[in-house]
Enzyme design. Structure first.
Site, mmCIF file in Angstrom:
data_model
loop_
_atom_site.group_PDB
_atom_site.id
_atom_site.type_symbol
_atom_site.label_atom_id
_atom_site.label_comp_id
_atom_site.label_asym_id
_atom_site.label_seq_id
_atom_site.Cartn_x
_atom_site.Cartn_y
_atom_site.Cartn_z
ATOM 1 C CE LYS A 1 -7.442 -1.777 2.983
ATOM 2 N NZ LYS A 1 -7.092 -0.422 4.303
ATOM 3 C CG HIS B 1 -3.935 -2.014 -0.590
ATOM 4 N ND1 HIS B 1 -4.392 -0.896 -0.525
ATOM 5 C CD2 HIS B 1 -3.484 -2.427 0.721
ATOM 6 C CE1 HIS B 1 -4.751 -0.711 0.970
ATOM 7 N NE2 HIS B 1 -3.751 -0.814 1.300
ATOM 8 C CB SER C 1 -0.814 -0.024 1.313
ATOM 9 O OG SER C 1 -0.200 -0.087 2.187
HETATM 10 N N1 PLP Z 1 -3.472 -5.479 5.394
HETATM 11 C C1 PLP Z 1 -3.401 -4.733 4.608
HETATM 12 C C2 PLP Z 1 -2.534 -5.006 3.243
HETATM 13 C C3 PLP Z 1 -4.311 -3.649 5.121
HETATM 14 O O1 PLP Z 1 -3.957 -2.160 3.728
HETATM 15 C C4 PLP Z 1 -4.516 -3.390 6.010
HETATM 16 C C5 PLP Z 1 -5.581 -1.796 6.533
HETATM 17 O O2 PLP Z 1 -5.036 -1.271 6.233
HETATM 18 C C6 PLP Z 1 -5.260 -4.942 6.703
HETATM 19 C C7 PLP Z 1 -4.888 -5.572 6.093
HETATM 20 C C8 PLP Z 1 -6.217 -4.255 7.886
HETATM 21 O O3 PLP Z 1 -7.681 -4.251 6.611
HETATM 22 P P1 PLP Z 1 -8.628 -3.880 8.126
HETATM 23 O O4 PLP Z 1 -9.093 -2.446 7.675
HETATM 24 O O5 PLP Z 1 -9.741 -4.695 7.319
HETATM 25 O O6 PLP Z 1 -8.456 -4.346 9.366
#
Ligand code: PLP
Length: 419
Positions: free
Chosen positions: A265, A234, A206
């Site tokens: 997301k 993502h 990200s």
């Molecule tokens: N994994 C990645 C790569 C993320 O970017 C995020 C959120 O920012 C998460 C996990 C966590 O997701 P959640 O918002 O559903 O807890």
């Protein structure tokens, strides 16, 4: 009467009351000094308050209407899609506000089972399990799956939730250099002594908008008898011809064993996460995964949103395709204007600036021109690699994108970021 008198003295039931005692006072001093350190280090994160729905155009609290938003993970624009909202309202009315229970006591409704089945079908996997977030899905999987006899090999730039999940497990831990296949191979060789090897990587990263070399990772995994886990937060909903994710994009769906992803997301943006993969793994997680066992079920309205988002994506790949075209428009126009955009073909478009102060003042100036973007600097990204991260959504119009490029060009010239 006593309550009325207290209210008059400013000590009503709702007024905050400071805890008394030496320990509380000592804690307060320690916290205040730590907060001061964060401010002093220039890493304080302040939050802008939005006074409208999430979407390409926002109103900020205290003014700022008609702001074009380029910093949400609302890749497909489904967060405020009318059908998604209607599905949430219907689920709320039919199934109530929430379950007041974990899944295995009395917290499983037909909609939870339907959504799990739909997620597994979307990813072409055997089964799926829901969590309150993908953070929880990542926190729960490694400990449940891996023992001290096993090994996990993790990309050094994996998301914090993968890092934390791995910390919680007792497996042998190897960290390979970001997307470095030589280093991964060396670590896989070293890890041959263990019973089971699991390679864990973000599908798309990200901060850089770069996509993991999954073909190469899967080849190495095959050569060294390892399993592959990907975090698709993502990627789910928009990467690959049908939006199935990085594994579809790179043609390795049958080589990736476990997929974790988010409902917070692209898939409606409400909340929730999941693991999808082999049925015995999902069965084991239902028995052993602590964030699943000891946390409340997803609320029906949230389930309704995600379920409708998946229906929309499975009906047609038009939304995912339109997002790809918008991304291409932004990336090519910005590159032509003289900016360096990190990553490739991903709606996360980091505009690389280098200097932290430059990224911060440019982001502020962009907001003054009605474009909401965020600057990232150390320690979120490496020193000297500050950037403004732009995220494209399927619901941005071509005009929105062109306005963003124009504003970047003006602001970039003003601050000497463009030659
Ligand atoms: N994994 C990645 C790569 C993320 O970017 C995020 C959120 O920012 C998460 C996990 C966590 O997701 P959640 O918002 O559903 O807890």
């Amino acid at each position: 009467r006593r309550a009325a008198a207290r209210a008059l003295r400013g000590g009503g039931a709702g007024a905050p009351r400071a805890a008394s005692g030496a320990a509380a006072a000592q804690l307060r001093r320690r916290l205040e000094s730590e907060l001061q350190e964060i401010r002093g280090a220039g890493t304080w994160k302040s939050e802008r308050v939005i006074a409208s729905r999430q979407g390409p155009h926002l109103r900020l609290a205290g003014g700022g209407a008609g702001i074009i938003n380029f910093c949400a993970n609302n890749y497909l624009g489904l967060s405020s899609h009318p059908e998604v909202i209607r599905a949430a309202v219907e689920a709320l009315e039919k199934f109530g506000a929430g379950l007041s229970s974990v899944r295995f006591i009395c917290g499983t409704q037909s909609i939870h089972k339907d959504l799990e089945e739909k997620i597994a079908r979307f990813h072409q996997r055997e089964d799926a399990i829901l969590y309150a977030s993908c953070f929880d899905a990542n926190a729960g999987i490694f400990e449940a799956l891996l023992t001290p006899e096993d090994a996990v090999l993790s990309d050094e730039l994996n998301h914090a939730s993968i890092i934390d999940g791995i910390r919680l497990c007792k497996a042998n831990k190897y960290r390979y250099k970001h997307m470095d296949m030589q280093d991964l191979e060396a670590k896989l060789k070293e890890a041959q002594k263990h019973r089971l090897r699991l390679v864990a990587t973000d599908g798309a990263f990200s901060m850089d908008g770069d996509i993991a070399p999954l073909r190469e990772i899967c080849q190495l995994a095959q050569k060294y008898d390892a399993l592959v886990f990907i975090d698709e937060c993502h990627a789910t909903g928009f990467l690959g011809p049908n939006g199935r994710g990085t594994d579809e994009l790179l043609g390795v769906t049958d080589k990736v064993t476990i997929v974790n992803s988010t409902l917070g997301k692209a898939l409606g943006g409400a909340a929730g996460g999941y693991t999808t993969g082999p049925k015995p793994l999902i069965d084991l997680l239902r028995q052993r995964s602590r964030p699943y066992l000891f946390s409340n079920s997803l609320p029906p309205a949230v389930v309704g949103c995600a379920s409708k988002a998946l229906d929309l994506l499975m009906e047609s790949n038009a939304i995912a395709q339109s997002m790809a075209a918008k991304t291409q428009r932004f990336r090519s126009k910005m590159t032509a204007a003289g900016f360096t955009i990190s990553g490739k073909d991903h709606p996360i478009c980091p505009v690389m600036l280098g200097d932290a102060r430059l990224a911060s003042v440019m982001a502020e100036d962009m907001l003054n021109r009605g474009i909401y973007v965020i600057g990232f600097s150390y320690p979120v990204v490496p020193k000297g690699k500050a950037r403004i991260r732009v995220q494209i959504s399927a619901v941005h119009s071509d005009e929105d994108i062109d306005r963003c490029v124009e504003a970047f060009t003006e602001v970039g010239r003003k601050h000497g970021a463009l030659s």
